[in-house]
Design a protein around this motif. Structure first.
Motif, mmCIF file in Angstrom:
data_model
loop_
_atom_site.group_PDB
_atom_site.id
_atom_site.type_symbol
_atom_site.label_atom_id
_atom_site.label_comp_id
_atom_site.label_asym_id
_atom_site.label_seq_id
_atom_site.Cartn_x
_atom_site.Cartn_y
_atom_site.Cartn_z
ATOM 1 N N LEU A 155 0.831 -1.212 0.000
ATOM 2 C CA LEU A 155 0.000 0.000 0.000
ATOM 3 C C LEU A 155 0.862 1.257 0.000
ATOM 4 C CD1 LEU A 155 -2.784 -1.150 2.485
ATOM 5 C CD2 LEU A 155 -2.949 -0.939 0.008
ATOM 6 N N GLN A 156 1.892 1.260 0.843
ATOM 7 C CA GLN A 156 2.749 2.452 0.905
ATOM 8 C C GLN A 156 3.390 2.732 -0.441
ATOM 9 O OE1 GLN A 156 5.440 1.848 4.170
ATOM 10 N NE2 GLN A 156 3.770 2.079 5.641
ATOM 11 N N GLU A 157 3.925 1.702 -1.056
ATOM 12 C CA GLU A 157 4.612 1.887 -2.344
ATOM 13 C C GLU A 157 3.653 2.377 -3.405
ATOM 14 O OE1 GLU A 157 7.934 -1.561 -1.772
ATOM 15 O OE2 GLU A 157 6.603 -1.706 -3.499
ATOM 16 N N ASN A 158 2.505 1.719 -3.479
ATOM 17 C CA ASN A 158 1.591 2.018 -4.585
ATOM 18 C C ASN A 158 0.845 3.330 -4.398
ATOM 19 O OD1 ASN A 158 1.700 -0.231 -6.640
ATOM 20 N ND2 ASN A 158 1.708 -1.312 -4.698
ATOM 21 N N LEU A 159 0.448 3.628 -3.159
ATOM 22 C CA LEU A 159 -0.219 4.915 -2.921
ATOM 23 C C LEU A 159 0.756 6.070 -3.172
ATOM 24 C CD1 LEU A 159 -2.351 4.170 0.267
ATOM 25 C CD2 LEU A 159 -3.216 4.792 -1.986
ATOM 26 N N GLY A 160 1.989 5.887 -2.721
ATOM 27 C CA GLY A 160 3.016 6.925 -2.923
ATOM 28 C C GLY A 160 3.221 7.165 -4.411
#
Ligand code: PMP
Length: 397
Positions: A10-15
């Motif tokens: 989630l962190q990677e993709n939302l960023g």
């Protein structure tokens, strides 16, 4: 403790989405979704709803919903096939069939749901679907769910459709072949070439499926794109939504009685998801009554659309090739599109940016949806704001 793998994903993709300007920010409304809305404490001219005819806030619909709630309650209480079918549901379906000039109709809880339901109830892994490359996400998902072979057709390219239909038919690989298209394409506002599509379908014995979410209430004196072309008895599935011109929520298929009977026993959202609420159903029925008794609202919608389009074009904006009220202002770059929409918003116009993955990369646009409920003064005010912000950002000179 939450999953480490999920957190990282989630962190990677939302960023990544935020960095590329592809993250959709949701602004809650503090008012009804009428021609002027309140967002963040500010009153803005609303050019982003699908409430084409202004029926979402119509007193006649509100009263119909209130009366139905008083009599039947707020929920249907069960799925349609257990005991969630009230007489109200059957009346709506009768009205929808009349409205669409078909033998019968079946209502679902949303247009999205309807595409998931209807395609997979008829098509399976031994079949093929010829699908326009710009078809709505719910059509794409409905096709995937069916497990049929999906054959993408270049957008509104009749030579490509004919060649692929011929190849699929002659291959002998498929039991059934369907051609599926939006009636009006929701991001560009162009109309499907239905007369040619129907001819090709008849030549190669294809099942025809038209999702007219954006044509119903708008074209064909309100009855939609199929009626607009005089093809009511030559299209198998006419899909519509009850959430746009009709102003409420829900979706439907209109077609021959046998088809609707089949969907009533085989389509999974009908069998396994609670029916539309009494209030929604009564409001939809009232909307169809209004639409079939007068064309006043459609006329006002078209007048307002022409006015807005001419104004934007005169200012020098690229408004694409829409043939319907859907009015894109094409900017291109995703980040610039979002910036444009934000500035319009700050100045008093709510016109949402639409970027990848909803439209192809590099074709970001601010999409305007004029309605019958806008006044000329509102549209003039919106045009003045477009001029100011467009010049500031160098989109027009
Ligand atoms: N089909 C098309 C072509 C649409 O534009 C939409 C709405 N975005 C839908 C289906 C889904 O309709 P609903 O909002 O009623 O689920």
């Amino acid at each position: 403790m939450s999953s480490h793998v999920l957190d990282q994903f989630l962190q990677e993709n939302l960023g990544d989405l935020k960095e590329k300007g592809l993250y959709n920010v949701i602004d809650p409304l503090q008012s009804a979704n009428g021609p002027v809305i309140k967002v963040g404490g500010n009153e803005l001219i609303n050019l982003s709803s699908n409430n084409y005819l202004g029926l979402a806030t119509d007193e006649r619909l509100k009263n119909a919903a209130k009366e139905a709630i008083d009599e039947y309650g707020v929920g249907a209480g069960a799925v349609r096939t257990i005991n969630g079918t009230m007489e109200l549901h059957l009346k709506l379906e009768e009205k929808l069939a009349e409205f669409k000039h078909t033998e019968a109709a079946i209502a679902y809880q949303s247009g999205f749901n309807c595409n998931m339901a209807a395609i997979s109830a008829v098509m399976d892994k031994n079949d093929a679907i010829l699908s326009d490359e710009l078809n709505h996400a719910s059509i794409i998902d409905g096709c995937r769910l069916s497990k049929a072979k999906i054959i993408r057709v270049n957008h509104s390219d009749m030579d490509d459709l004919r060649a692929k239909a011929k190849e699929a038919k002659e291959s002998g690989l498929y039991n059934k072949i369907m051609v599926i298209t939006d009636g009006v394409f929701s991001m560009d506002g162009d109309i499907a070439k239905l007369p040619e599509i129907v001819e090709i379908a008849e030549e190669f014995d294809l099942i025809t499926y038209v999702d007219d979410a954006h044509g119903s209430g708008v074209l064909g004196n309100g009855a939609g794109t199929v009626k607009h072309f005089g093809l009511s008895d030559r299209v198998d599935f006419q899909i519509g939504t009850l959430s746009k011109a009709i102003g409420v929520v829900g979706g439907y298929v209109a077609g021959k009685k046998d088809l609707i009977d089949w969907l009533k026993v085989r389509s999974r959202p009908f069998l396994f998801s609670t029916s539309l609420t009494p209030g929604d159903v009564a409001a939809c029925t009232k909307a169809i009554e209004i639409l079939t008794s007068s064309t006043e609202l459609q006329e006002r919608l078209w007048e307002n659309s022409k006015y807005l389009k001419q104004g934007l074009e005169k200012l020098g904006f690229d408004i694409g090739n829409s043939e319907t009220p859907i009015t894109p202002v094409i900017v291109g770059d995703e980040v610039k599109t979002q910036e444009f929409s934000k500035k319009l918003n700050e100045e008093g116009v709510y016109a949402k940016s639409i970027v990848f993955p909803t439209v192809p990369r590099g074709t970001g646009r601010v999409r305007n949806m004029p309605t019958a409920a806008h006044t000329k003064e509102m549209l003039d005010q919106a045009l003045a704001i477009y001029e100011k912000v467009g010049k500031q950002m160098g989109i027009i000179s």
